[in-house]
Design a protein around this motif. Structure first.
Motif, mmCIF file in Angstrom:
data_model
loop_
_atom_site.group_PDB
_atom_site.id
_atom_site.type_symbol
_atom_site.label_atom_id
_atom_site.label_comp_id
_atom_site.label_asym_id
_atom_site.label_seq_id
_atom_site.Cartn_x
_atom_site.Cartn_y
_atom_site.Cartn_z
ATOM 1 N N MET A 134 -9.980 22.245 26.268
ATOM 2 C CA MET A 134 -9.683 21.094 26.915
ATOM 3 C C MET A 134 -8.457 20.874 26.939
ATOM 4 S SD MET A 134 -11.062 18.958 29.241
ATOM 5 C CE MET A 134 -10.987 17.536 29.241
ATOM 6 N N LYS A 135 -8.480 20.420 24.762
ATOM 7 C CA LYS A 135 -6.933 20.024 24.521
ATOM 8 C C LYS A 135 -6.066 21.218 24.582
ATOM 9 C CE LYS A 135 -7.256 16.754 20.502
ATOM 10 N NZ LYS A 135 -7.397 16.878 19.178
ATOM 11 N N PHE B 143 -2.565 20.259 26.400
ATOM 12 C CA PHE B 143 -0.723 20.462 26.147
ATOM 13 C C PHE B 143 -0.106 21.391 26.699
ATOM 14 C CE2 PHE B 143 -3.292 18.601 21.921
ATOM 15 C CZ PHE B 143 -2.146 17.165 21.951
ATOM 16 N N LEU B 144 -0.560 22.449 27.744
ATOM 17 C CA LEU B 144 0.026 23.580 27.978
ATOM 18 C C LEU B 144 0.757 23.042 29.269
ATOM 19 C CD1 LEU B 144 0.750 26.739 28.406
ATOM 20 C CD2 LEU B 144 -1.594 26.603 29.389
ATOM 21 N N TYR B 145 0.177 21.875 30.075
ATOM 22 C CA TYR B 145 0.645 20.918 31.027
ATOM 23 C C TYR B 145 0.881 20.210 30.813
ATOM 24 C CZ TYR B 145 -4.275 22.833 33.272
ATOM 25 O OH TYR B 145 -4.699 24.158 34.450
#
Length: 166
Positions: A1-2, A6-8
């Motif tokens: 989820m983290k 960070f990707l988004y």
């Protein structure tokens, strides 16, 4: 989820940077084009004003080399530069406004209570002056001949005078 967060955020940051880069590059190009257009328009306006000024001063002692040469007598002591001559002749003409009956070189007799005085004068060449005169109610124009005498006095002669209708 983290990792996905960070990707988004990373993708969002890249998109914002791309849009910002495109905006500022297009803005700079737009500003340069607008500056060039404005600069061209101002140069054209300046050229038009300069042409109108040159046309308006075509008949003037400042721009007439032949008339300037008339005052160059060959004797360096008698040479009168036109830069000094024009204000001198205008001053002598305007001094005649102090006459109680008005300036005698307006070509007009006093009509009412006010006297005719010369408001503006322009030295056209080595022989002629055009002047504007009024008494506050009536106004007109006069074409004068002027002569510089040997003793450096100025004499005037009315060629034509025109009084406009009220």
């Amino acid at each position: 989820m983290k990792k996905s967060l960070f990707l988004y955020l990373f993708i969002l940051a890249v998109l914002i940077n791309i849009f910002t880069y495109m905006y500022y590059s297009k803005k700079m190009l737009f500003d340069e084009t607008r500056f060039e257009a404005t600069n061209t328009k101002l140069k054209d306006s300046l050229m038009a004003v300069s042409t109108k000024y040159d046309d308006a001063n075509y008949f003037s002692l400042e721009n007439n080399q032949n008339a300037q040469n008339y005052f160059d007598s060959g004797d360096s002591k008698k040479f009168i530069p036109y830069e000094k001559l024009i204000p001198y002749v205008k001053e002598k003409l305007m001094d005649l406004n102090e006459n109680p009956k008005g300036n005698p070189f307006t070509g007009q007799d006093q009509i009412g209570a006010q006297k005719f005085i010369i408001n503006k004068a322009k030295v056209l060449n080595h022989r002629w002056i055009i002047a504007d005169y009024s008494d506050g109610e009536y106004w007109g124009e006069v074409l004068l001949k002027y002569f510089i005498n040997e003793d450096e006095t100025v004499t005037f002669e009315v060629i034509q005078s025109l009084l406009y209708q009220k």
